[in-house]
Design a protein around this motif. Structure first.
Motif, PDB file in Angstrom:
ATOM      1  N   PRO A  59       0.805  -1.231   0.000  1.00  0.00           N
ATOM      2  CA  PRO A  59       0.000   0.000   0.000  1.00  0.00           C
ATOM      3  C   PRO A  59       0.835   1.277   0.000  1.00  0.00           C
ATOM      4  N   ALA A  60       1.920   1.318   0.780  1.00  0.00           N
ATOM      5  CA  ALA A  60       2.754   2.523   0.800  1.00  0.00           C
ATOM      6  C   ALA A  60       3.453   2.719  -0.538  1.00  0.00           C
ATOM      7  N   ASN A 108       2.221   2.005  -3.406  1.00  0.00           N
ATOM      8  CA  ASN A 108       1.249   2.610  -4.321  1.00  0.00           C
ATOM      9  C   ASN A 108       1.247   4.129  -4.183  1.00  0.00           C
ATOM     10  N   ARG A 109       1.340   4.609  -2.961  1.00  0.00           N
ATOM     11  CA  ARG A 109       1.396   6.062  -2.748  1.00  0.00           C
ATOM     12  C   ARG A 109       2.673   6.647  -3.345  1.00  0.00           C
ATOM     13  N   LEU A 110       3.769   5.930  -3.181  1.00  0.00           N
ATOM     14  CA  LEU A 110       5.049   6.403  -3.700  1.00  0.00           C
ATOM     15  C   LEU A 110       5.007   6.521  -5.221  1.00  0.00           C
ATOM     16  N   ASP A 169       2.471   7.032  -7.069  1.00  0.00           N
ATOM     17  CA  ASP A 169       1.583   8.123  -7.474  1.00  0.00           C
ATOM     18  C   ASP A 169       2.325   9.452  -7.571  1.00  0.00           C
ATOM     19  N   ARG A 170       3.471   9.564  -6.906  1.00  0.00           N
ATOM     20  CA  ARG A 170       4.213  10.827  -6.900  1.00  0.00           C
ATOM     21  C   ARG A 170       5.149  10.967  -8.096  1.00  0.00           C
ATOM     22  N   ASP A 199       4.965  10.783   5.364  1.00  0.00           N
ATOM     23  CA  ASP A 199       3.668  11.013   4.742  1.00  0.00           C
ATOM     24  C   ASP A 199       3.246   9.853   3.854  1.00  0.00           C
ATOM     25  N   LEU A 200       4.222   9.016   3.429  1.00  0.00           N
ATOM     26  CA  LEU A 200       3.862   7.831   2.653  1.00  0.00           C
ATOM     27  C   LEU A 200       3.113   6.818   3.509  1.00  0.00           C
ATOM     28  N   ASP A 259       1.652   7.561   6.509  1.00  0.00           N
ATOM     29  CA  ASP A 259       0.701   8.199   7.415  1.00  0.00           C
ATOM     30  C   ASP A 259      -0.682   7.565   7.274  1.00  0.00           C
ATOM     31  N   LEU A 269      -1.486   4.451   7.662  1.00  0.00           N
ATOM     32  CA  LEU A 269      -1.465   3.024   7.330  1.00  0.00           C
ATOM     33  C   LEU A 269      -1.220   2.220   8.603  1.00  0.00           C
TER      34      LEU A 269
END
Length: 655
Positions: free
Chosen positions: A450-451, A453-455, A457-458, A639-640, A642, A644
């Protein structure tokens, strides 16, 4: 007796193209409003009916003059002329420029009678009646500090295009440039090549339209091919028409195909073309038209049909045929065969040329073994290393039924039937799925998370292949990806640069309320609970196996004996959420997963430990812009992670 259709004599790719080339797909030309003509292809030559411009036109702001009145003028000795008036764009001149006079003009204005040149305003000065610089009121005279020749800064009538001249020829694709020219000529409608009307019929009792409810217990799947092929038809210059699904019933199949044949130039079906007893579509073609070939020596896509379908005739009683091509049912096979064989025929019928960027040259990122005696259309991805060399080409082949290959691949490499091996570094030609394909800025492989996926996205235009930690390290060692994401312990040492990462809590996921009262790994081993696992390449699987080893040591037994006691140990699912969804669906009592996933999907969680997740870069790629951008985001991953559940910074991120 079986009615199975056997693939005894497979056609060569050349024979398949010849068969498709014999079909008549081209519709009649049509006339369309200019506002709707973008992207269409001219069917006839267009000649200019008027001069453009239709008058002598000032091409800049300044003063219209008789050129001979300025001869000899310069900064030291300017020429002075009387100002007799002004002419603005869109207005008819009401003044005449006689010898010794001038008229103010704006860009686009009609040149007044007598004038044959324009002096730009920047090379003039306004004077009053005494010959001095004006005070802002309308000047009486103008001083010219430069000389001009006849025609300077004037666009003569017909200078752009003259009446009777050839403006555009047949076969011209109308882009904004051509539409601008036609607008200047006053053209409001144009003759264009007709768009081939292509009917699309997906077949199979298991298909459901996207947006409708799905029943996986009945083996239902969403129809991928209808919308995918329709988009390909439009991109190639055709007009797509979607028809209802056809089940594997002869009468229903015949009704739909004949309806599509009556209404379309080409009928495309997908599915029901393989050599199966339930496949009936080839019978419809044989009995209601003409079957030209069944089966092509390519992989994927062997079960392709080419033929004609009889139309039922019009009011005059005349009947004709509609072209027919049957595509395989698997999405990757269907799109590959469409791009390779069908799209070129649609483009030709629509009068559109093959895109200039339809192919690129590249070098294989790793060796690939092959040898099946038929052409292989190998899906591949591209990675532009921006070092002046050819792009890196790597296989992306999850099988014909894997829809993710449609977005993870950029095109195909046609491997000759006689080729047994493609060497690493070997030069290959990639036929792109679309001329708009843009290679990713960064290629990553490894664990899904999941983290992560956030990474991703950036980053701008990354591509990530969730192949698992173990396989990710192998590919990093082979030199294909920029980075690999590795979770948990590993038994493989690969030279790499550690960019950063985080820690996540893993364990057992059970239904809400924990009805089986699972307390730990012992519950899975000692009780008859249905378990769902992750594949061997997954970091979660490795951590679970290590936990089994520890329990085996504690009990003085072997891991293999404990594995025998776990009901479902070999039942594996691909993604980190998949075991949890199996538990929610009631297909398992317990699964391996993350605390974050259990929380998000409203399940209970029994912790078994923590895992480190590390992002590793290939040493020779660590300075690439996309890799350094990713490393910067990992310097402080707060923040990645945060929000979770079960996530924390790892030791590398601690100050």
């Amino acid at each position: 007796m079986s009615d199975r259709k056997e693939f005894r004599d497979l056609a060569t790719p050349a024979a398949a193209r010849e068969a498709i080339g014999s079909l008549d797909l081209a519709p009649e030309s049509e006339t369309v409003p200019l506002a709707e003509a973008r992207g269409r292809v001219l069917a006839e030559r267009v000649d200019a009916a008027i001069d453009v411009p239709g008058f002598d036109r000032a091409s800049m702001d300044g003063y219209a003059v008789r050129a001979r009145d300025t001869f000899g003028a310069d900064e030291a000795d300017p020429a002075e002329l009387d100002l007799v008036g002004a002419v603005h764009a869109g207005a008819a001149p009401e003044v005449t420029v006689a010898p010794g006079t001038c008229a103010e003009v704006s860009t686009g204005a009609v040149m007044p009678e007598g004038a044959d040149a324009v002096v730009m305003v920047e090379r003039t000065d306004e004077l009053d009646g005494e010959g001095e610089a004006g005070d802002g009121d309308r000047p009486d005279r103008i001083a010219f500090r430069t000389a001009v020749a006849p025609g300077d800064h004037v666009m003569s009538a017909g200078a752009d295009i003259a009446a009777g001249a050839r403006a555009l020829g047949p076969g011209t694709r109308l882009t904004p440039r051509e539409i601008g020219l036609l607008s200047a000529l006053g053209v409001d409608e144009v003759p264009v090549e007709g768009k081939p009307r292509v009917g699309i019929v997906s077949t199979g009792d298991e298909l459901v339209r996207p947006g409708e409810s799905l029943d996986p217990s009945r083996g239902e799947i969403y129809d991928v091919n209808s919308t995918t092929i329709a988009a390909g038809v439009e991109e190639a210059g055709g007009e797509s028409v979607l028809y209802p699904h056809a089940g594997d019933d002869y009468d229903e199949m015949e009704r739909l195909l004949r309806r599509a044949a009556d209404e379309c130039d080409l009928v495309l079906s997908s599915g029901s073309t393989s050599a199966s007893a339930v496949d009936v579509i080839y019978r419809v073609i044989e009995e209601r038209g003409e079957l030209l070939l069944h089966g092509v020596a390519v992989k994927p896509g062997k079960p392709m049909l080419v033929g004609r379908l009889d139309r039922r005739g019009d009011e005059s009683g005349s009947a004709a045929t509609s072209a027919y091509i049957g595509l395989p049912g698997y999405p990757v096979s269907a799109l590959t065969i469409f791009r390779t064989f069908v799209a070129p025929a649609i483009r030709e019928a629509a009068g559109r040329p093959e895109p200039a960027t339809a192919t690129v040259e590249g070098r294989m990122g790793l060796g690939e073994r092959y040898g099946e005696g038929r052409m292989r259309l190998m899906p591949v991805g591209l990675l532009d290393l921006a070092d002046g060399d050819l792009p890196l080409v790597y296989p992306v082949d999850k099988g014909s039924g894997a829809t993710t290959s449609l977005v993870e691949a950029d095109g195909v490499v046609a491997v000759d039937p006689d080729t047994e091996y493609l060497d690493r570094g070997e030069r290959v030609t990639v036929r792109l799925f679309s001329p708009e394909v843009r290679p990713p800025s960064l290629l990553g492989v490894g664990e899904d998370d999941p983290a992560l996926n956030r990474l991703l996205d950036r980053l701008e235009n990354p591509r990530y292949l969730p192949v698992g930690s173990r396989e990710g390290l192998r590919r990093l060692r082979d030199g294909v990806p920029d980075v690999a994401v590795v979770a948990g312990p590993t038994d493989r040492e690969v030279e790499s640069v550690e960019l950063g990462g985080w820690t996540r809590e893993w364990g057992l996921v059970v239904p809400a309320g924990n009805p089986a009262d699972v307390t730990g790994l012992e519950s899975v081993v000692d009780r008859d609970l249905r378990f769902v696992n992750r594949p061997t390449d997954s970091g979660l699987r490795r951590s679970f196996d290590d936990a089994l080893d520890a329990l085996a040591d504690e009990r003085s037994t072997s891991r293999s004996e404990l594995i025998e006691a776990v009901a479902g140990y070999e039942l594996t699912v691909r993604a980190f959420e998949s075991p949890v969804r199996k538990v929610i669906a009631g297909d398992a009592d317990v699964g391996v997963g993350l605390r974050e996933t259990a929380k998000r999907l409203d399940c209970e969680f029994v912790s078994l430990g923590e895992q480190s997740v590390v992002v590793r870069a290939a040493p020779d790629r660590a300075e690439r812009d996309a890799v350094t951008e990713l490393a910067g985001a990992l310097d402080d991953p707060a923040d990645l992670i945060d929000g979770l559940a079960g996530y924390s910074r790892n030791s590398r991120n601690d100050p």
